[in-house]
Design a protein around this motif. Structure first.
Motif, PDB file in Angstrom:
ATOM      1  N   THR A 120       0.837  -1.202   0.000  1.00 51.14           N
ATOM      2  CA  THR A 120       0.000   0.000   0.000  1.00 51.14           C
ATOM      3  C   THR A 120       0.874   1.255   0.000  1.00 51.14           C
ATOM      4  OG1 THR A 120      -1.830  -1.106   1.122  1.00 51.14           O
ATOM      5  CG2 THR A 120      -1.721   1.302   1.327  1.00 51.14           C
ATOM      6  N   LEU A 121       1.867   1.284   0.874  1.00 54.39           N
ATOM      7  CA  LEU A 121       2.772   2.435   0.940  1.00 54.39           C
ATOM      8  C   LEU A 121       3.566   2.595  -0.347  1.00 54.39           C
ATOM      9  CD1 LEU A 121       4.154   2.045   4.586  1.00 54.39           C
ATOM     10  CD2 LEU A 121       2.369   3.621   3.779  1.00 54.39           C
ATOM     11  N   ALA A 122       4.052   1.476  -0.909  1.00 53.36           N
ATOM     12  CA  ALA A 122       4.851   1.539  -2.134  1.00 53.36           C
ATOM     13  C   ALA A 122       4.018   2.030  -3.316  1.00 53.36           C
ATOM     14  CB  ALA A 122       5.464   0.175  -2.440  1.00 53.36           C
ATOM     15  N   VAL A 123       2.789   1.553  -3.429  1.00 51.27           N
ATOM     16  CA  VAL A 123       1.925   1.995  -4.530  1.00 51.27           C
ATOM     17  C   VAL A 123       1.599   3.480  -4.376  1.00 51.27           C
ATOM     18  CG1 VAL A 123      -0.356   1.713  -5.582  1.00 51.27           C
ATOM     19  CG2 VAL A 123       0.994  -0.301  -4.977  1.00 51.27           C
ATOM     20  N   THR A 124       1.330   3.910  -3.165  1.00 55.57           N
ATOM     21  CA  THR A 124       1.084   5.343  -2.919  1.00 55.57           C
ATOM     22  C   THR A 124       2.301   6.160  -3.327  1.00 55.57           C
ATOM     23  OG1 THR A 124      -0.439   4.805  -1.126  1.00 55.57           O
ATOM     24  CG2 THR A 124       0.495   7.039  -1.142  1.00 55.57           C
ATOM     25  N   GLU A 125       3.486   5.678  -2.986  1.00 56.16           N
ATOM     26  CA  GLU A 125       4.728   6.350  -3.384  1.00 56.16           C
ATOM     27  C   GLU A 125       4.834   6.430  -4.903  1.00 56.16           C
ATOM     28  OE1 GLU A 125       8.544   8.162  -2.806  1.00 56.16           O
ATOM     29  OE2 GLU A 125       6.910   7.797  -1.401  1.00 56.16           O
ATOM     30  N   ALA A 126       4.522   5.341  -5.586  1.00 52.71           N
ATOM     31  CA  ALA A 126       4.595   5.326  -7.053  1.00 52.71           C
ATOM     32  C   ALA A 126       3.673   6.381  -7.655  1.00 52.71           C
ATOM     33  CB  ALA A 126       4.237   3.935  -7.586  1.00 52.71           C
ATOM     34  N   TRP A 127       2.449   6.465  -7.136  1.00 47.86           N
ATOM     35  CA  TRP A 127       1.512   7.468  -7.664  1.00 47.86           C
ATOM     36  C   TRP A 127       1.991   8.888  -7.400  1.00 47.86           C
ATOM     37  CZ3 TRP A 127      -1.714   6.737 -11.328  1.00 47.86           C
ATOM     38  CH2 TRP A 127      -2.328   5.493 -11.505  1.00 47.86           C
ATOM     39  N   ASN A 128       2.789   9.080  -6.364  1.00 47.33           N
ATOM     40  CA  ASN A 128       3.240  10.424  -5.997  1.00 47.33           C
ATOM     41  C   ASN A 128       4.604  10.803  -6.554  1.00 47.33           C
ATOM     42  OD1 ASN A 128       0.933  11.107  -4.493  1.00 47.33           O
ATOM     43  ND2 ASN A 128       1.690   9.936  -2.748  1.00 47.33           N
ATOM     44  N   LEU A 129       5.198   9.943  -7.392  1.00 51.87           N
ATOM     45  CA  LEU A 129       6.526  10.251  -7.919  1.00 51.87           C
ATOM     46  C   LEU A 129       6.528  11.456  -8.848  1.00 51.87           C
ATOM     47  CD1 LEU A 129       8.014   6.698  -8.486  1.00 51.87           C
ATOM     48  CD2 LEU A 129       8.792   8.437  -6.856  1.00 51.87           C
ATOM     49  N   ALA A 130       5.409  11.695  -9.498  1.00 49.10           N
ATOM     50  CA  ALA A 130       5.301  12.850 -10.399  1.00 49.10           C
ATOM     51  C   ALA A 130       3.828  13.225 -10.514  1.00 49.10           C
ATOM     52  CB  ALA A 130       5.865  12.518 -11.781  1.00 49.10           C
ATOM     53  N   PRO A 131       3.542  14.487 -10.788  1.00 49.24           N
ATOM     54  CA  PRO A 131       2.137  14.895 -10.904  1.00 49.24           C
ATOM     55  C   PRO A 131       1.447  14.327 -12.151  1.00 49.24           C
ATOM     56  CG  PRO A 131       3.593  16.741 -11.384  1.00 49.24           C
ATOM     57  CD  PRO A 131       4.457  15.609 -10.924  1.00 49.24           C
ATOM     58  N   THR A 132       2.235  13.774 -13.054  1.00 45.59           N
ATOM     59  CA  THR A 132       1.674  13.283 -14.327  1.00 45.59           C
ATOM     60  C   THR A 132       1.490  11.766 -14.370  1.00 45.59           C
ATOM     61  OG1 THR A 132       3.913  13.159 -15.224  1.00 45.59           O
ATOM     62  CG2 THR A 132       2.670  15.208 -15.628  1.00 45.59           C
ATOM     63  N   VAL A 133       1.655  11.068 -13.249  1.00 45.40           N
ATOM     64  CA  VAL A 133       1.529   9.598 -13.252  1.00 45.40           C
ATOM     65  C   VAL A 133       0.089   9.225 -13.587  1.00 45.40           C
ATOM     66  CG1 VAL A 133       1.723   7.472 -11.903  1.00 45.40           C
ATOM     67  CG2 VAL A 133       3.416   9.295 -11.608  1.00 45.40           C
ATOM     68  N   ARG A 134      -0.044   8.377 -14.618  1.00 52.14           N
ATOM     69  CA  ARG A 134      -1.371   7.921 -15.057  1.00 52.14           C
ATOM     70  C   ARG A 134      -1.511   6.411 -14.971  1.00 52.14           C
ATOM     71  NH1 ARG A 134      -0.915  10.692 -20.535  1.00 52.14           N
ATOM     72  NH2 ARG A 134      -1.391   8.575 -21.151  1.00 52.14           N
ATOM     73  N   ARG A 135      -0.381   5.731 -14.699  1.00 47.17           N
ATOM     74  CA  ARG A 135      -0.414   4.266 -14.667  1.00 47.17           C
ATOM     75  C   ARG A 135       0.725   3.768 -13.786  1.00 47.17           C
ATOM     76  NH1 ARG A 135       2.188   0.408 -18.723  1.00 47.17           N
ATOM     77  NH2 ARG A 135       1.030  -1.539 -18.514  1.00 47.17           N
ATOM     78  N   VAL A 136       0.409   2.808 -12.915  1.00 52.16           N
ATOM     79  CA  VAL A 136       1.413   2.120 -12.106  1.00 52.16           C
ATOM     80  C   VAL A 136       1.274   0.640 -12.441  1.00 52.16           C
ATOM     81  CG1 VAL A 136       2.150   1.514  -9.770  1.00 52.16           C
ATOM     82  CG2 VAL A 136       1.370   3.846 -10.266  1.00 52.16           C
ATOM     83  N   TRP A 137       2.393  -0.005 -12.732  1.00 55.71           N
ATOM     84  CA  TRP A 137       2.323  -1.400 -13.144  1.00 55.71           C
ATOM     85  C   TRP A 137       3.531  -2.169 -12.633  1.00 55.71           C
ATOM     86  CZ3 TRP A 137       5.693  -3.691 -16.814  1.00 55.71           C
ATOM     87  CH2 TRP A 137       6.596  -2.800 -17.418  1.00 55.71           C
ATOM     88  N   LEU A 138       3.439  -3.483 -12.724  1.00 53.91           N
ATOM     89  CA  LEU A 138       4.526  -4.368 -12.341  1.00 53.91           C
ATOM     90  C   LEU A 138       4.255  -5.737 -12.928  1.00 53.91           C
ATOM     91  CD1 LEU A 138       3.447  -6.449  -9.876  1.00 53.91           C
ATOM     92  CD2 LEU A 138       3.375  -4.273  -8.687  1.00 53.91           C
ATOM     93  N   HIS A 139       5.214  -6.621 -12.759  1.00 52.50           N
ATOM     94  CA  HIS A 139       4.970  -8.013 -13.131  1.00 52.50           C
ATOM     95  C   HIS A 139       5.431  -8.914 -11.998  1.00 52.50           C
ATOM     96  CE1 HIS A 139       9.208  -7.790 -14.453  1.00 52.50           C
ATOM     97  NE2 HIS A 139       9.230  -9.081 -14.157  1.00 52.50           N
ATOM     98  N   THR A 140       4.786 -10.049 -11.908  1.00 50.51           N
ATOM     99  CA  THR A 140       5.148 -11.073 -10.939  1.00 50.51           C
ATOM    100  C   THR A 140       5.149 -12.409 -11.658  1.00 50.51           C
ATOM    101  OG1 THR A 140       4.713 -11.949  -8.714  1.00 50.51           O
ATOM    102  CG2 THR A 140       2.782 -11.455 -10.096  1.00 50.51           C
TER     103      THR A 140
END
Length: 167
Positions: A120-140
């Motif tokens: 949860t904290l990591a995803v929140t951080e990803a969304w806050n890395l830049a004001p223009t973030v429109r997509r957060v993704w990963l693979h497992t």
């Protein structure tokens, strides 16, 4: 790892910060922003990934240096109180895409109930890395911890691609 094994790789994404389904807070779990050249990044990644045979566990010094020096790289340590409990790192791309390139907890914290909140904290951080973030993704992968994909799904990630092959 001996021989070749079949591996299914699942790519998941969120396209809005509103997609995040936060896990319950775990007291003492925090993120610490660290520079990509922090001496803690590589050994923490190795501790997390060795049991899953992550490709990064066999990289040379030069491969690690290239990976960590990429423009748009950001790293956080997952802390439990003062201890390093895990790691997340991110790669920011053009057009507002952020890949969570590493996420995991070190062996002594696996199964202790911190993974959902740390994610949860990591995803929140990803969304806050830049004001223009429109997509957060990963693979497992099916070679990762068996709770990895279910954790990502519980946090709100949706599958957009699955591939199967040998590794």
């Amino acid at each position: 790892m001996l021989g070749r094994v079949e591996e299914t790789v699942t790519h998941v994404e969120m396209t809005s910060p509103d997609d995040l389904c936060p896990a319950a807070p775990v007291p003492g779990v925090t993120l610490e922003n660290v520079p990509a050249d922090s001496p803690l990044i590589r050994p923490t990644t190795l501790r997390i990934g060795e049991r899953y045979h992550w490709p990064s566990t066999t990289w040379s010094e030069a491969e690690w240096a290239e990976y960590l020096a990429r423009p748009g790289r950001a790293c956080v340590l997952i802390r439990y109180a003062t201890e390093v409990a895990g790691l997340a790192d991110f790669q920011c791309y053009a057009l507002g895409s952020v890949e969570i390139t590493t996420f995991g907890v070190v062996p002594e914290y696996v199964g202790k109930g911190i993974g959902g909140y740390a994610l949860t904290l990591a995803v929140t951080e990803a969304w806050n890395l830049a004001p223009t973030v429109r997509r957060v993704w990963l693979h497992t992968s099916t070679l990762d911890h068996p709770h990895a994909l279910p954790n990502y799904q519980r946090r709100g990630f949706r599958t957009f691609r699955t591939t199967t092959g040998e590794r």
